[in-house]
Write an enzyme that holds these catalytic residues in place. Sequence first.
Site, PDB file in Angstrom:
ATOM      1  N   LYS A  52       0.845  -1.205   0.000  1.00  0.00           N
ATOM      2  CA  LYS A  52       0.000   0.000   0.000  1.00  0.00           C
ATOM      3  C   LYS A  52       0.879   1.253   0.000  1.00  0.00           C
ATOM      4  CE  LYS A  52      -3.830  -2.382   2.215  1.00  0.00           C
ATOM      5  NZ  LYS A  52      -4.470  -2.823   3.456  1.00  0.00           N
ATOM      6  N   GLN A  96      -4.573  -1.573   9.653  1.00  0.00           N
ATOM      7  CA  GLN A  96      -4.552  -2.919   9.077  1.00  0.00           C
ATOM      8  C   GLN A  96      -5.177  -3.910  10.055  1.00  0.00           C
ATOM      9  OE1 GLN A  96      -3.638  -3.541   5.946  1.00  0.00           O
ATOM     10  NE2 GLN A  96      -3.930  -5.734   6.077  1.00  0.00           N
ATOM     11  N   ASP A 119     -11.141   2.877   4.106  1.00  0.00           N
ATOM     12  CA  ASP A 119     -11.458   1.449   4.027  1.00  0.00           C
ATOM     13  C   ASP A 119     -12.967   1.221   3.906  1.00  0.00           C
ATOM     14  OD1 ASP A 119      -9.479  -0.536   3.989  1.00  0.00           O
ATOM     15  OD2 ASP A 119      -8.940  -0.183   6.085  1.00  0.00           O
TER      16      ASP A 119
HETATM   17  N1  GUN Z   1      -6.880  -6.786   6.248  1.00  0.00           N
HETATM   18  C1  GUN Z   1      -7.191  -7.533   5.154  1.00  0.00           C
HETATM   19  N2  GUN Z   1      -7.788  -6.765   4.225  1.00  0.00           N
HETATM   20  C2  GUN Z   1      -7.849  -5.521   4.733  1.00  0.00           C
HETATM   21  C3  GUN Z   1      -8.344  -4.285   4.221  1.00  0.00           C
HETATM   22  O1  GUN Z   1      -8.865  -4.163   3.107  1.00  0.00           O
HETATM   23  N3  GUN Z   1      -8.196  -3.218   5.034  1.00  0.00           N
HETATM   24  C4  GUN Z   1      -7.644  -3.307   6.262  1.00  0.00           C
HETATM   25  N4  GUN Z   1      -7.566  -2.212   7.007  1.00  0.00           N
HETATM   26  N5  GUN Z   1      -7.177  -4.438   6.764  1.00  0.00           N
HETATM   27  C5  GUN Z   1      -7.285  -5.535   5.999  1.00  0.00           C
END
Ligand code: GUN
Length: 293
Positions: A52, A96, A119
Amino acid sequence: MILIDGKKVAADIRSELKDKISQLKAEGKNVPGLVAIIVGEDPASQIYVASKGKACEEIGMRTKTEKLSADISEAELLTLIQSYNQNKDYHGILVQLPLPKHINEDKVIETISHKKDVDGFHPISVGNLVIGKDTFASCTPAGIQELLIRYKIETKGKHVVVVGRSNIVGKPIANIMLQKAEGANSIVTIVHSAAKDISYYTKQADILIAAIGKAEMIKADMVKDGVAVIDVGINRIDDPTKIKGYRIVGDVDFENVSKKALFITPVPGGVGPMTIAMLLSNTFKAYNLYGEK
Ligand code: GUN
């Protein structure tokens, strides 16, 4: 059969955003920023967060990763999030998941300002999605809709069958496809593990969205000819012919289902690459809507 190239669409989206950010820089304006917060050492999460950050850098977006120790207290994490809620340089906040057990995930999500909820996990964002207000939709479902739009797959009046009811994919994609909007306006069914016969539903799909998390569960005899198939699954299966001893497959038996489908996403290279592209896109949107320019 048309193979939906998510890698290419994601690259196009990143490139469009890069151009927009270059323009902002040329005008001497502030640029969008995303902070990623990661707690602990989970290897998969470390990889996600690193990619990311890299994606942000590549398009000229401001980015920062806060790496916190697994034993940080919930209160300390909430305080850090609150400080980013006030920070004018970061328009998106991503924590995350999953988090260590002693931290309440719902509390963390609800502490992120909904104006920075890139998100799309905050209850305000989810509620706005359900009532059809413009909001941040969670990234994988937003990416699915983007693929349908860019491949000009007709959705109006079509029967979309979603297999899986998770908060991250199944429920939000069903709500997106239900909206009276471009790339939506569909008739939507959600089917899940309580169904006696999942194929009764999947056979009716004009557009089938598989988000179950079971390797190659959707077989050719479960779909009709001409279906558009979106495979959200990422599953490891043993494969002694590979150096790693495994390969990644989706929730769809690609080899056989692709013979009946008009459109289909591969795994990998279909929906997967879209998630980060939509995260960047949501961050740009947060900047546009709420940022100081
Ligand atoms: N963990 C797995 N997928 C995601 C996601 O799309 N966003 C976040 N914040 N954590 C994750």
